[in-house]
Structures are given as structure tokens and as C-alpha cells.
Write a protein that holds these residues in place. Structure first.
Motif, PDB file in Angstrom:
ATOM      1  N   ARG A  53     -20.168   2.776 -11.532  1.00 54.28           N
ATOM      2  CA  ARG A  53     -19.274   1.872 -12.259  1.00 54.28           C
ATOM      3  C   ARG A  53     -19.674   0.448 -11.843  1.00 54.28           C
ATOM      4  O   ARG A  53     -19.764   0.154 -10.642  1.00 54.28           O
ATOM      5  N   LEU A  54     -19.904  -0.431 -12.796  1.00 55.94           N
ATOM      6  CA  LEU A  54     -20.400  -1.780 -12.511  1.00 55.94           C
ATOM      7  C   LEU A  54     -19.342  -2.831 -12.813  1.00 55.94           C
ATOM      8  O   LEU A  54     -18.645  -2.759 -13.832  1.00 55.94           O
ATOM      9  N   ILE A  55     -19.226  -3.815 -11.913  1.00 56.99           N
ATOM     10  CA  ILE A  55     -18.408  -5.001 -12.150  1.00 56.99           C
ATOM     11  C   ILE A  55     -19.332  -6.209 -12.000  1.00 56.99           C
ATOM     12  O   ILE A  55     -19.973  -6.372 -10.965  1.00 56.99           O
ATOM     13  N   VAL A  56     -19.420  -7.026 -13.043  1.00 52.87           N
ATOM     14  CA  VAL A  56     -20.288  -8.211 -13.030  1.00 52.87           C
ATOM     15  C   VAL A  56     -19.408  -9.441 -13.163  1.00 52.87           C
ATOM     16  O   VAL A  56     -18.650  -9.572 -14.131  1.00 52.87           O
ATOM     17  N   VAL A  57     -19.486 -10.347 -12.174  1.00 52.93           N
ATOM     18  CA  VAL A  57     -18.613 -11.525 -12.119  1.00 52.93           C
ATOM     19  C   VAL A  57     -19.461 -12.786 -12.195  1.00 52.93           C
ATOM     20  O   VAL A  57     -20.415 -12.946 -11.427  1.00 52.93           O
ATOM     21  N   HIS A  58     -19.100 -13.687 -13.139  1.00 59.34           N
ATOM     22  CA  HIS A  58     -19.876 -14.931 -13.247  1.00 59.34           C
ATOM     23  C   HIS A  58     -19.011 -16.047 -13.805  1.00 59.34           C
ATOM     24  O   HIS A  58     -17.960 -15.811 -14.405  1.00 59.34           O
ATOM     25  N   SER A  59     -19.477 -17.295 -13.593  1.00 58.21           N
ATOM     26  CA  SER A  59     -18.736 -18.473 -14.033  1.00 58.21           C
ATOM     27  C   SER A  59     -19.316 -19.078 -15.303  1.00 58.21           C
ATOM     28  O   SER A  59     -18.589 -19.437 -16.224  1.00 58.21           O
ATOM     29  N   THR A  60     -20.620 -19.217 -15.349  1.00 60.53           N
ATOM     30  CA  THR A  60     -21.241 -19.947 -16.456  1.00 60.53           C
ATOM     31  C   THR A  60     -21.525 -19.047 -17.636  1.00 60.53           C
ATOM     32  O   THR A  60     -21.568 -17.828 -17.521  1.00 60.53           O
ATOM     33  N   GLU A  61     -21.722 -19.677 -18.782  1.00 61.08           N
ATOM     34  CA  GLU A  61     -22.206 -18.953 -19.948  1.00 61.08           C
ATOM     35  C   GLU A  61     -23.622 -18.441 -19.660  1.00 61.08           C
ATOM     36  O   GLU A  61     -24.364 -19.032 -18.875  1.00 61.08           O
TER      37      GLU A  61
END
Length: 455
Positions: free
Chosen positions: A280-288
């Protein structure tokens, strides 16, 4: 004729996409019809024909309203309410009232602890993501500007997974040395070794790494036949601050393609699919994601996408009550206009107001004390602008005029990811009064490089 007392349907609540659609339309109207200023509750009431109390219930995000109310709100901004814009909540037990919380104010910084009384949910995001992580082969993408609560949400998803007996590994890419990003082979070997260590499994890269097959194949082989083969429970991989990879397009394209391939492997229905359903993957980011990615290789158009919204007025009032402050909605609106709806900035203000370090009136007047409590935050933002002169120039344009400014799209996205601007397309305006007044002064050519500008 007998009529069941249960015939009347329960009210409904906006979904996250529905709320975002409404906010986007409202922001466009504010840009075009209100000189870029936020509508007050009274203005919204006049425009929609809804009472202020009813608007607050809609904004609360956890209180049901009738569907006709949402239709009226949507139609006021030329929108049609669709089935995906709302949901009917399940019955729930009475929750603890904010005034029942007996705890000392908590100085905010980083992730909000799991047992904190000051974590404010943004329904239905928490329940939706915690349910999604239990699905085989799940992929959840969390996007929001800095200090909007991405890591705090991720921590709660991981806690739900752990309670189900899942294994969890968090990769904060800020912890990786710069040399890790020098080439794909080095990066993926670091990735494999990091996960191995966190699962307390031996590092067997030498047994699985063969230059003939390439880095992505070797990594997949290592996970499938070594790591996943030795664990019985699902594995949640949480990738925090993946923005770090965006700066290295030569790595990003292959690595994100790899994540996409793993997600699809779980869906194939072949022999190895059962193994990949564990992941199960969780990908966290701020920018486009403005790096060029092949649509069929990108993980940013699959899975569950979550874009964290700013706090609503009702959520800020709830948080103020948890700090022991009996605020009117006018007080709440003053604070939101000063620091925006960014959860960290709101919490920082409420902490210092509740401990009597400063008053709301002093903050509204941009008193020296107000700048002082945000000194670390402002210094961090200023440092980021100093690193990227093109962003400094772009933001200087934004804070020096009273209307929205058209920016280069990439620069606009980067400033938004820093939380400095609100965007409508590539038209930008300062996200709050604090930034407008503070940076409007310190971004002049003569003062920009002086640390004395921050108290």
C-alpha cells in the motif's frame, strides 16, 4: 395511511471534491467581483439567500444540511450540485464537546501528535483515507502547501494500518544525502536498503542486483522475492516530501514509473499479483508535478488523490474553543484574514493568544509582537525566496499591488506550494494579510538581504 417516522432522509455533507469545487468557484468570484478580497459571511448570505448559521453548518464540514441548501449555495456560483459533491454521513455517537477538553495549550511544531486534543479533522478526508489504505494494492496521494497537515494526516493513516496488523515504513526523503540522488542505481539501492533495515530484514542487494536487467527490474525483483516474500502482513510504504525527487528529473521519471508499475501489478490477476496486493503506497508532496512524465508511467493520475483544504471558519472556531477562547465569528474571520486558513499558522496564533503572549487586536494591527511569534516561519519563507531569485521577483510583484497578478505557471505553483499565494489559474494574490504587509516591506531591493528585518 401509516407513514414511517424513518421516512425522512438524513442531511448531507460536502465531499472533499465538492468543497474544493465550491471554493474554486467562490475564489474566482472574489477575484472578478470583489477585488480579490474574501467574501464575508454577510456577503455570502446576501448572494446565496442562506442564513449565516446555515452557511456555518455547510463550512463546518461535519454538520449535515439538507440537499436543497447545497443546491442553492452551488447555484449562487453558477454550479450544479452533482452526486459526487456530497455524501450522507453514517449516524455517530455524540462527540466530546470542545469545552470538555481539559488540557494545556500545545505549542505547534511539525506533526500533530496522535493523541493531541488540537488535531482538527477535515471530513470526510480522514475516514476516506483510513478506509482506502485497507484496500489491496492501494495508492493514496496527499498534496497541499507547506504546513497544511500532510504529515499529520499520513501519521493517522499509518496508525490505522498498524492497528490492522500491517507493517509500515516511512521514507522522509529530506533525510537522504544529496549524493543519493546522483544516479538512479544509487537511489534505488538506497531505497531498498532503507526499507530492508526498517523491516529488520537482511540487506541482500548483492544477491538481486544485476546490471543486465536495469535498476527498476532489480528493485522489483528485490521486493517481490526478498522483502515481500518474508512478511505475512500488508506493507504500507509512506513516501514523505517526494518534492525532493522533483528536482532530479533523471531519477523522478523512472522512480515514479516504478511506483506506477507496482500499483498495476496488484491489478493484473497473475501469479505475482497477490504478492503486490500486500503493498500500500502513500505519496506526500507540496508542489505541482511540473516535471515531464509519461501519462502511462505517472503515479499522479491513479489511486486516491487528496488535496488538503485550508481550515473553514467553523473549524477555526472549534480550535479556538479547544484553546479555551470563546470567540465570535467576527474574531474568527479576523484571524483567518490575517494568517489565512493554514492550520499551522492558525494554531500558532491561538497558542500565543491563549497563553496571553499577544492579543488578536495586536495581530490584526500587525504589531511587532505579531511578527515576533512568526519569526521562525517568516525567516524560513524568506530563506526560500533568497535561494530562488526568480521566485523572489515573482512574489515581489504579488505583494506590491492590490489586485491579482499573472505569473509564470511554474513560479505560481512553487509560490503556492510554499503557502505564499492563492491561485486562480496562474493569477496570484497573497494568501494572507501577514505576508502582504510583511513581505511588501522586506522584499525591497535595499532590505531583502538583511536579517534585521525579522525580529
Amino acid at each position: 395511511m401509516y407513514q414511517s417516522k424513518y421516512r425522512r432522509r438524513r442531511g448531507v455533507i460536502l465531499t472533499s471534491p465538492g468543497w474544493n469545487k465550491l471554493q474554486e468557484a467562490k475564489s474566482e468570484a472574489e477575484f472578478n467581483e470583489n477585488s480579490g478580497y474574501r467574501y464575508t459571511l454577510e456577503q455570502l448570505s446576501d448572494r446565496t439567500g442562506l442564513a449565516v448559521d446555515t452557511l456555518l453548518r455547510v463550512h463546518d464540514g461535519s454538520t449535515s444540511v439538507d440537499k436543497q441548501t447545497l443546491k442553492r449555495y452551488f447555484s449562487a456560483f453558477n454550479l450544479i450540485l452533482e452526486a459526487s459533491d456530497y455524501y450522507c454521513p453514517e449516524p455517530r455517537n455524540k462527540e466530546l464537546e470542545p469545552n470538555d477538553i481539559d488540557t494545556e495549550p500545545e505549542l505547534p511544531g511539525g506533526q500533530v501528535p496522535l493523541d493531541s486534543a488540537f488535531y482538527i479533522e477535515r471530513p470526510p478526508i480522514e475516514s476516506r483515507t483510513c478506509e482506502a489504505i485497507l484496500q489491496p494494492g492501494a495508492l493514496i496521494r496527499i498534496k497541499a502547501p507547506q504546513q497544511m497537515g500532510k504529515t499529520s494526516l499520513m501519521a493517522r493513516i499509518l496508525e490505522r494500518a498498524r492497528k490492522q496488523g500491517y507493517q509500515t515504513v516511512v521514507l522522509n526523503l529530506k533525510l537522504a544525502d544529496e549524493k543519493v540522488f546522483t544516479d538512479l542505481d544509487r537511489f534505488l539501492q538506497w531505497f531498498c536498503a532503507y526499507v530492508s533495515r526498517n523491516l529488520k530484514l537482511p540487506n541482500k542487494l548483492a544477491d538481486y542486483w544485476d546490471e543486465i536487467f536495469g535498476s527498476n527490474y532489480n528493485t522489483t525483483d528485490y521486493f517481490e522475492n526478498h522483502l515481500l516474500a518474508q512478511i505475512d502482513s500488508p506493507l504500507v510504504l509512506a513516501l514523505d516530501d517526494v518534492d525532493r525527487i522533483f528536482a532530479h528529473p533523471e531519477i523522478a521519471s523512472d522512480f515514479f514509473g516504478l511506483l506506477r508499475a507496482w500499483y498495476e501489478k496488484a491489478k493484473y490477476g497473475e501469479r505475482s499479483s497477490n504478492i503486490w496486493q500486500k503493498v500500500r503506497l502513500i505519496v506526500v508532496h507540496s508542489t505541482e508535478v511540473y516535471i515531464p512524465l509519461n501519462m502511462n508511467q505517472s503515479p499522479f493520475n491513479i489511486g486516491l488523490s487528496i488535496e488538503l483544504p485550508v481550515f473553514t471558519s467553523a473549524q477555526v472556531q472549534d480550535l479556538a474553543q479547544r484553546h479555551g477562547l470563546n470567540w465570535s465569528m467576527q474574531n474568527v474571520e479576523q484571524l483567518i484574514n490575517f494568517v489565512g486558513g493554514n492550520p499551522h499558522l492558525i494554531r500558532l496564533a491561538l497558542y500565543h493568544i491563549s497563553t496571553q503572549d499577544i492579543s488578536l487586536e495586536q495581530m490584526w494591527q500587525t504589531d511587532v509582537s505579531a511578527v515576533r511569534i512568526y519569526s521562525d516561519h517568516l525567516r524560513h519563507q524568506l530563506s526560500n525566496l533568497q535561494k530562488y531569485p526568480e521566485l523572489k521577483t515573482a512574489f515581489e510583484k504579488v505583494v506590491k499591488v492590490s489586485t491579482s497578478v499573472e505569473l509564470d505557471l511554474v513560479q505560481a505553483f512553487k509560490l503556492q506550494s510554499m503557502g505564499l499565494v492563492h491561485l486562480l489559474g496562474n493569477m496570484a494574490m497573497p494568501s494572507c494579510k501577514l505576508y502582504c504587509q510583511y513581505f511588501g516591506v522586506c522584499l525591497s531591493d535595499s532590505n531583502f538581504n538583511t536579517n534585521e528585518q525579522i525580529v
